[in-house]
Scaffold this motif. Structure first.
Motif, PDB file in Angstrom:
ATOM      1  N   ILE B  15       0.880  -1.297  -0.035  1.00 22.37           N
ATOM      2  CA  ILE B  15      -0.039  -0.055   0.032  1.00 22.37           C
ATOM      3  C   ILE B  15       0.942   1.274   0.026  1.00 22.37           C
ATOM      4  CG2 ILE B  15      -1.821   1.321   1.244  1.00 22.37           C
ATOM      5  CD1 ILE B  15      -2.895  -1.327   0.867  1.00 22.37           C
ATOM      6  N   VAL B  16       0.561   2.233  -0.790  1.00 20.09           N
ATOM      7  CA  VAL B  16       1.378   3.380  -0.907  1.00 20.09           C
ATOM      8  C   VAL B  16       0.431   4.443  -0.513  1.00 20.09           C
ATOM      9  CG1 VAL B  16       2.464   4.984  -2.364  1.00 20.09           C
ATOM     10  CG2 VAL B  16       3.070   2.675  -2.549  1.00 20.09           C
ATOM     11  N   TYR B  17       0.946   5.424   0.510  1.00 21.11           N
ATOM     12  CA  TYR B  17       0.472   6.734   1.004  1.00 21.11           C
ATOM     13  C   TYR B  17       0.992   7.928   0.256  1.00 21.11           C
ATOM     14  CZ  TYR B  17      -1.847   4.537   4.995  1.00 21.11           C
ATOM     15  OH  TYR B  17      -2.767   3.873   5.826  1.00 21.11           O
ATOM     16  N   SER B  40       2.225  -7.655  16.134  1.00 17.69           N
ATOM     17  CA  SER B  40       1.636  -7.504  14.690  1.00 17.69           C
ATOM     18  C   SER B  40       2.391  -6.608  13.687  1.00 17.69           C
ATOM     19  CB  SER B  40       0.360  -7.006  14.597  1.00 17.69           C
ATOM     20  OG  SER B  40      -0.493  -7.785  15.598  1.00 17.69           O
ATOM     21  N   LYS B  41       3.331  -5.846  13.991  1.00 15.47           N
ATOM     22  CA  LYS B  41       4.236  -4.819  13.177  1.00 15.47           C
ATOM     23  C   LYS B  41       5.541  -5.344  13.337  1.00 15.47           C
ATOM     24  CE  LYS B  41       4.826  -1.755  17.307  1.00 15.47           C
ATOM     25  NZ  LYS B  41       4.380  -0.500  17.999  1.00 15.47           N
ATOM     26  N   GLY B  42       6.273  -4.828  12.444  1.00 14.72           N
ATOM     27  CA  GLY B  42       7.681  -4.777  12.184  1.00 14.72           C
ATOM     28  C   GLY B  42       8.151  -3.354  12.589  1.00 14.72           C
ATOM     29  N   LYS B  43       9.390  -3.317  12.344  1.00 12.80           N
ATOM     30  CA  LYS B  43       9.998  -2.039  12.607  1.00 12.80           C
ATOM     31  C   LYS B  43       9.484  -0.674  11.650  1.00 12.80           C
ATOM     32  CE  LYS B  43      14.786  -1.845  13.906  1.00 12.80           C
ATOM     33  NZ  LYS B  43      15.971  -2.502  13.465  1.00 12.80           N
ATOM     34  N   MET B  44       9.480   0.314  12.016  1.00 14.28           N
ATOM     35  CA  MET B  44       9.208   1.499  10.985  1.00 14.28           C
ATOM     36  C   MET B  44      10.401   2.058  10.513  1.00 14.28           C
ATOM     37  SD  MET B  44       6.513   4.765  11.040  1.00 14.28           S
ATOM     38  CE  MET B  44       6.678   5.997  10.146  1.00 14.28           C
ATOM     39  N   ILE B  45      10.832   2.113   9.196  1.00 14.32           N
ATOM     40  CA  ILE B  45      11.695   2.727   8.775  1.00 14.32           C
ATOM     41  C   ILE B  45      11.450   4.340   8.061  1.00 14.32           C
ATOM     42  CG2 ILE B  45      13.522   2.509   6.830  1.00 14.32           C
ATOM     43  CD1 ILE B  45      13.373  -0.532   7.383  1.00 14.32           C
ATOM     44  N   SER B  46      12.296   5.191   8.362  1.00 17.98           N
ATOM     45  CA  SER B  46      11.937   6.455   7.661  1.00 17.98           C
ATOM     46  C   SER B  46      13.210   6.856   7.251  1.00 17.98           C
ATOM     47  CB  SER B  46      11.461   7.315   8.704  1.00 17.98           C
ATOM     48  OG  SER B  46      10.101   7.163   8.966  1.00 17.98           O
ATOM     49  N   LEU B  47      13.232   6.940   5.879  1.00 20.38           N
ATOM     50  CA  LEU B  47      14.326   7.587   5.153  1.00 20.38           C
ATOM     51  C   LEU B  47      14.238   9.024   5.107  1.00 20.38           C
ATOM     52  CD1 LEU B  47      15.441   4.749   2.654  1.00 20.38           C
ATOM     53  CD2 LEU B  47      16.278   4.991   4.848  1.00 20.38           C
ATOM     54  N   ALA B  48      14.607   9.747   6.056  1.00 22.38           N
ATOM     55  CA  ALA B  48      14.208  11.032   6.042  1.00 22.38           C
ATOM     56  C   ALA B  48      15.489  12.125   5.979  1.00 22.38           C
ATOM     57  CB  ALA B  48      13.274  11.430   7.349  1.00 22.38           C
ATOM     58  N   ARG B  53      11.786  15.841   6.837  1.00 20.81           N
ATOM     59  CA  ARG B  53      11.026  15.355   5.659  1.00 20.81           C
ATOM     60  C   ARG B  53      11.249  14.199   5.089  1.00 20.81           C
ATOM     61  NH1 ARG B  53       9.244  20.395   3.337  1.00 20.81           N
ATOM     62  NH2 ARG B  53       7.736  18.850   2.110  1.00 20.81           N
ATOM     63  N   THR B  54      10.275  13.470   4.348  1.00 18.70           N
ATOM     64  CA  THR B  54      10.669  12.220   3.772  1.00 18.70           C
ATOM     65  C   THR B  54      11.489  12.375   2.591  1.00 18.70           C
ATOM     66  OG1 THR B  54       8.353  11.488   4.668  1.00 18.70           O
ATOM     67  CG2 THR B  54       9.642  10.165   2.971  1.00 18.70           C
ATOM     68  N   LEU B  55      12.727  11.686   2.708  1.00 18.99           N
ATOM     69  CA  LEU B  55      13.740  11.714   1.559  1.00 18.99           C
ATOM     70  C   LEU B  55      13.326  10.835   0.328  1.00 18.99           C
ATOM     71  CD1 LEU B  55      16.342  12.734   0.617  1.00 18.99           C
ATOM     72  CD2 LEU B  55      17.520  11.470   1.834  1.00 18.99           C
ATOM     73  N   PHE B  56      13.182   9.515   0.869  1.00 18.56           N
ATOM     74  CA  PHE B  56      12.857   8.435  -0.141  1.00 18.56           C
ATOM     75  C   PHE B  56      11.674   7.877   0.275  1.00 18.56           C
ATOM     76  CE2 PHE B  56      15.350   4.684  -2.318  1.00 18.56           C
ATOM     77  CZ  PHE B  56      14.205   4.659  -3.281  1.00 18.56           C
ATOM     78  N   PHE B  57      11.620   7.266   1.731  1.00 18.69           N
ATOM     79  CA  PHE B  57      10.102   6.639   1.762  1.00 18.69           C
ATOM     80  C   PHE B  57      10.235   6.368   3.217  1.00 18.69           C
ATOM     81  CE2 PHE B  57      12.622   2.873   0.213  1.00 18.69           C
ATOM     82  CZ  PHE B  57      12.786   2.124   1.309  1.00 18.69           C
ATOM     83  N   ARG B  73       0.068 -10.158   5.125  1.00 22.38           N
ATOM     84  CA  ARG B  73       0.749  -9.079   5.275  1.00 22.38           C
ATOM     85  C   ARG B  73       0.588  -7.643   4.512  1.00 22.38           C
ATOM     86  NH1 ARG B  73       5.723 -12.499   6.719  1.00 22.38           N
ATOM     87  NH2 ARG B  73       5.215 -13.041   8.758  1.00 22.38           N
ATOM     88  N   PHE B  74       0.779  -6.676   5.182  1.00 20.24           N
ATOM     89  CA  PHE B  74       0.557  -5.286   4.230  1.00 20.24           C
ATOM     90  C   PHE B  74       1.860  -4.563   4.723  1.00 20.24           C
ATOM     91  CE2 PHE B  74      -3.206  -4.585   2.054  1.00 20.24           C
ATOM     92  CZ  PHE B  74      -3.895  -5.827   2.222  1.00 20.24           C
ATOM     93  N   HIS B  75       2.533  -4.235   3.340  1.00 19.00           N
ATOM     94  CA  HIS B  75       3.698  -3.280   3.540  1.00 19.00           C
ATOM     95  C   HIS B  75       3.273  -2.015   3.308  1.00 19.00           C
ATOM     96  CE1 HIS B  75       6.771  -6.784   3.077  1.00 19.00           C
ATOM     97  NE2 HIS B  75       5.927  -6.990   4.000  1.00 19.00           N
ATOM     98  N   LEU B  76       3.193  -1.015   4.331  1.00 19.23           N
ATOM     99  CA  LEU B  76       2.870   0.473   3.909  1.00 19.23           C
ATOM    100  C   LEU B  76       3.976   1.167   3.614  1.00 19.23           C
ATOM    101  CD1 LEU B  76       0.551   1.028   6.862  1.00 19.23           C
ATOM    102  CD2 LEU B  76      -0.096  -0.356   4.823  1.00 19.23           C
ATOM    103  N   TYR B  77       4.063   1.859   2.620  1.00 16.05           N
ATOM    104  CA  TYR B  77       5.066   2.908   2.302  1.00 16.05           C
ATOM    105  C   TYR B  77       4.403   4.125   2.143  1.00 16.05           C
ATOM    106  CZ  TYR B  77       8.220  -0.753   0.716  1.00 16.05           C
ATOM    107  OH  TYR B  77       9.009  -1.903   0.652  1.00 16.05           O
ATOM    108  N   THR B  78       5.271   5.583   2.391  1.00 13.36           N
ATOM    109  CA  THR B  78       4.903   6.678   1.868  1.00 13.36           C
ATOM    110  C   THR B  78       5.908   7.255   0.921  1.00 13.36           C
ATOM    111  OG1 THR B  78       6.237   7.938   3.195  1.00 13.36           O
ATOM    112  CG2 THR B  78       4.329   7.118   4.189  1.00 13.36           C
TER     113      THR B  78
END
Ligand code: GDP
Ligand code: MG
Lengths: 164, 197
Positions: B15-17, B40-48, B53-57, B73-78
């Motif tokens: 899923i992409v935001y 129910s969750k893995g690590k949240m990764i922010s490449l900022a 500010r979000t740099l990559f995702f 399983r759902f992989h959420l991306y922004t």
């Protein structure tokens, strides 16, 4: 083709695991894993217990995506091998065909030369399996024989996912 | 493109935001992360960037439970919203199964919403998708702000396809899970349609 459903069956999964197990052993690697270009982990082996493999998979795919973006900018088709050297661990990343990424993590017990050599052979074998798998899926889709546990999914099943 | 693994008995979806910069995409993921039980969750990764500010995702893996004996399983991306990060946005859209478009309700961000929406359609088409073929929902975020545009007006501009849409205040979590639930539903229904005989 890139947008067709990606399905992995028991049979291929077994073969794939055998190949990466052997690769890990013959290359003296710490661990080996396979990721699809969208960041989903396909298989892994070696000392991955303390490793967050899900994150690793997603970041590897991001890495490959960014690199192939760079390649396009330069007019290259693809950089099919990436290598990151660390103080302790090194990562060797290879593209297999259009959508599979093979990652080998190794330390001083191995060498880039050895890893490269073993990866070469394993990639060819893996490519063959994934090519056949793609063909199989496409055939099944055309013949509408694709069996999926999700073809009989109900609204209730979906609702239940959120109801804990 | 979802990935069904028969051997591990699991299914993975992406899923992409999407949406204009500073609209609240990262805030949505952060809230989901904070409220989901650790199992129910893995690590949240922010490449900022240094200024967050979000740099990559951003990336957040979620385990939703089981359907027919398969782990779902759902992989959420922004994506980064800034206009000049278009190359990164295209990369992240690859293989997408569902989209949440996060619009910024502030009236002065209306143009940015429309621009981002059109950018999304363009980028999807470049990947060989059409907006009609990808399940998506819309979130009107920042409803708490005094300069929020009327929802009707936003609908008229952004929701011409009449997809499920939600008002939200992502910093408080209002509407965040309703939005997520709606998009996962659409994705699973789409999956059923695609793989159904
Ligand atoms: N007032 C208000 N601010 C919000 C809301 N959601 C997010 N923000 C703020 O808007 C800014 C940008 O949010 P962020 O999630 O980083 O946006 P992104 O660029 O879309 O990822 C941050 O300062 C958030 O705290 C909301 O519902 N109301
Ligand atoms: Mg962000």
């Amino acid at each position: 083709m890139e947008n067709t459903q990606f399905i992995l069956y028991e049979e291929e999964y077994k073969k794939i695991n055998e190949i990466i197990l052997r690769l890990a052993r013959e290359a003296n690697a710490k661990f080996v894993f396979l990721v699809d270009k969208n960041g989903q982990l396909i298989a892994h082996c070696g000392d991955t217990e303390d490793i967050d493999t899900t994150s690793l998979a997603s970041l590897t795919a991001g890495n490959i995506a960014a690199t192939s973006g760079l390649a396009k900018l330069l007019g290259e088709k693809e950089f099919s091998v990436l290598f990151h050297e660390g103080e302790r661990d090194n990562i060797h990343i290879t593209l297999i065909g259009e959508r599979i990424i093979l990652v080998v993590v190794f330390d001083h017990r191995s060498s880039l030369g050895l890893v490269r050599l073993r990866v070469k052979k394993a990639s060819q074998e893996l490519k063959k399996i994934f090519d056949e798998l793609t063909e199989k899926i496409q055939k099944e889709m055309q013949a509408e024989e694709l069996e999926s546990p999700f073809s009989e999914i109900t609204d209730e099943d979906i609702e239940n996912l959120f109801s804990e | 493109m979802s990935f069904i693994n028969y051997a591990a008995r699991e299914i993975n979806c992406k899923i992409v935001y999407y949406g204009p910069g500073l609209g609240g995409k990262t805030t949505n993921l952060q809230y989901i992360y904070d409220k989901t039980n650790p199992k129910s969750k893995g690590k949240m990764i922010s490449l900022a960037t240094e200024t967050e500010r979000t740099l990559f995702f951003d990336f957040l893996p979620l385990n939703l439970g089981e359907i027919k004996g398969f782990k779902v399983r759902f992989h959420l991306y922004t994506v980064p919203g800034q206009v000049f990060y278009d190359a990164s946005r295209k990369l992240i859209l690859k293989g997408v199964d569902g989209i949440v478009f996060v619009a910024d309700s502030q009236i002065e961000r209306m143009d940015a919403n429309i621009e981002s929406f059109e950018n999304m359609i363009g980028n999807l088409e470049e990947q060989g998708y059409t907006i009609k073929s990808v399940p998506y929902v819309i979130q009107y975020n920042k409803r708490d702000l005094p300069n929020a545009a009327p929802v009707d007006e936003m609908k008229k501009e952004l929701n011409k396809d009449n997809v499920p849409d939600f008002e939200a205040i992502a910093i408080k979590g209002t509407g965040v899970f309703d939005t997520l639930k709606a998009v996962t539903k659409l994705v699973l229904i789409d999956l059923k349609r695609k793989t159904g005989a």
